[in-house]
Design a protein around this motif. Sequence first.
Motif, PDB file in Angstrom:
ATOM      1  N   GLN A 267       1.927  -4.355  -4.057  1.00 36.10           N
ATOM      2  CA  GLN A 267       1.683  -5.052  -2.905  1.00 36.10           C
ATOM      3  C   GLN A 267       3.178  -5.385  -2.158  1.00 36.10           C
ATOM      4  N   ARG A 270       2.671  -2.303   2.355  1.00 34.08           N
ATOM      5  CA  ARG A 270       1.311  -2.826   3.063  1.00 34.08           C
ATOM      6  C   ARG A 270      -0.175  -1.994   2.621  1.00 34.08           C
ATOM      7  N   GLU A 271      -1.110  -2.713   2.592  1.00 33.74           N
ATOM      8  CA  GLU A 271      -2.249  -2.324   2.411  1.00 33.74           C
ATOM      9  C   GLU A 271      -2.613  -1.489   3.492  1.00 33.74           C
ATOM     10  N   ASP A 301      -8.394  -1.975  -6.932  1.00 32.66           N
ATOM     11  CA  ASP A 301      -8.842  -3.298  -6.248  1.00 32.66           C
ATOM     12  C   ASP A 301      -9.086  -4.268  -7.089  1.00 32.66           C
TER      13      ASP A 301
END
Length: 614
Positions: A267, A270-271, A301
């Motif tokens: 994390q 940036r996703e 996820d």
Amino acid sequence: MPPLARPIAVPVEPSLWDRLSNWASENKALVYTIAGVAVVVTGAGVVYYLNGDDKPKAGTQPKLSKKERRKKKEAERQVETGEKKPSTPPEQPKPATVESADDIPQIDEATVAALSVEQRNEYAQKLKGAGNKAYGSKDYNKAIDLYSQAILCKPDPIFYSNRAACYNALSDWEKVVEDTTAALNLDPLYVKALNRRANAYEHLDKFSESLLDFTASCIIDEFRNENSAASVEKLLKKVAEQKAGKILMTKDPNKLPSPTFVSNYIQSFREKPRPAGLADSIEIPEETGKGQLQLGLKAMDKKTHEGYEEAAAAFEKALELGDLGEYEALAYNMRGTFRCLRGSQQLALEDMSKSIELDPSMTQSYVKRASMHLETGNREEAAADIESAIKQNENDPDIYYHRAQLHFIHQEWQNAAKDYQKSIDLDNKFIFSHIQLGVTQYKMGSVASSMATFRRCIKNFSRVPDVYNYYGELLLDQGKYEDAIHQFDTAMDMEKQTKPMAMNVLPLINKALTLFQQKSEFTEAEQLCEKALIIDPECDIAVATMAQLLLQQGKITEALKYFEQAAELARTPQEIVNALQYAEATRTQIQVQQNYPQLAAKLQGMGSGFPGAP
């Protein structure tokens, strides 16, 4: 066995407490490691080893002048001839005594039996004086003979230690150990004999034995001897390196660190939206390279240990199957990411380099490779990768965030703040740029600005638990315990609501630290750590915190188990060494107090002069 002394925390800059409570906010893109060690004496008498870049400052001993240090060093090189206390000048034999030594008949077991006690004592002193004279002339074999005769007259620890000094000069280390052991059997707290035996053990590559002797010597001397203290630090690393080699031989190279660690690393980027051709809505056979790549991205996820293990295996399989087309660079990027997390740095670097070769526009591969270089201490290569990424896309906010991390790690606060702000200007939706800016402002001494930044974060990211956790850390650092606990509780509640299957355990650990620091509340603090370890059994920071809490209560044997577990959880060779240094420091404490029970009271006395001692 006498009870072990109860340790109390003593402020050390930067202390383990600081590193534990600030780990998440300061190392988002990097790996948490316990760096180096230095010797300190904690309150109530436990020797412990902590440090960072700055050495602990001696709070009770005045610094010797250069002349005094030179005189002290010279005195330590000379053979002891009288009093055993290092601060007392050695007794020099009277000229008449040395000169009359030639009048003494050759002493052996037969002749000594005929001597009276008074004669034996007189002859012993004359032989010692003659031995000292021979030693001073570097006639070591003659000195050995004279000291041996003196020992026949009177088995004295000084005579054994002096003969050991001769063997030391001749590099006969086994004999040094034999004689110093004899001296210590007569006087267990004989510092000079301990130091000589420790030095011999080190030459014999018996580092654990050497570490034990030097540590005992330091305690007896109350850490006045800087050379002995430095030897403890050096040997602690040697012992750890020896044991790390054994761990590496049996370590599973495919084992991932805790999900808390993996999530915090992932994390920090940036996703990004998944490539259109790999979306969940598109059915791709799992037996193909693209199918495995899609499966890996989907597994990530879950943010659980099982999900990350599944993802890592899928990325490996994707590249084995091949036929990835335009997604090959992404596949190398993801496999390299998980290889890095497993501690396989060289393989990870090769994967990132291949990703860059296939798609130079993928700036994230440059940034990840930079973080790997930074972790291994190659700052110049890390900086070069960041600059290459900027050339590819100067508007990518992730680049500036991670360049800020590079500055942050090296305490270049102004440059870090500038790059965090640049990252925010390009994309103000990434929470960690804001958090890190606030932490940097705090490090710069701008407490008001830092608090204002966190208040804005709470307003704009009110449903993000990380904000409350890191805000709580800064409040804890200011001693605002109740406010900090409130923030940690808020973060924990949000974690339960938003990520019940993948909770971040750091708020639990931070609350545990706060309860301890506020009122030495061990029971609840331990319960919080236990809860964190139930959620994430392999969280290294939870294990390290539990070890510290146990150590504070005098449960040293239990603490040792947790420090050893931390070593097993470490990823890279250097991390294993760092963790083992704490384990070996704790183990040595136990051994010193078992082998030298009379030191327990001395340790208690030493601890009473330190902050935090009762």
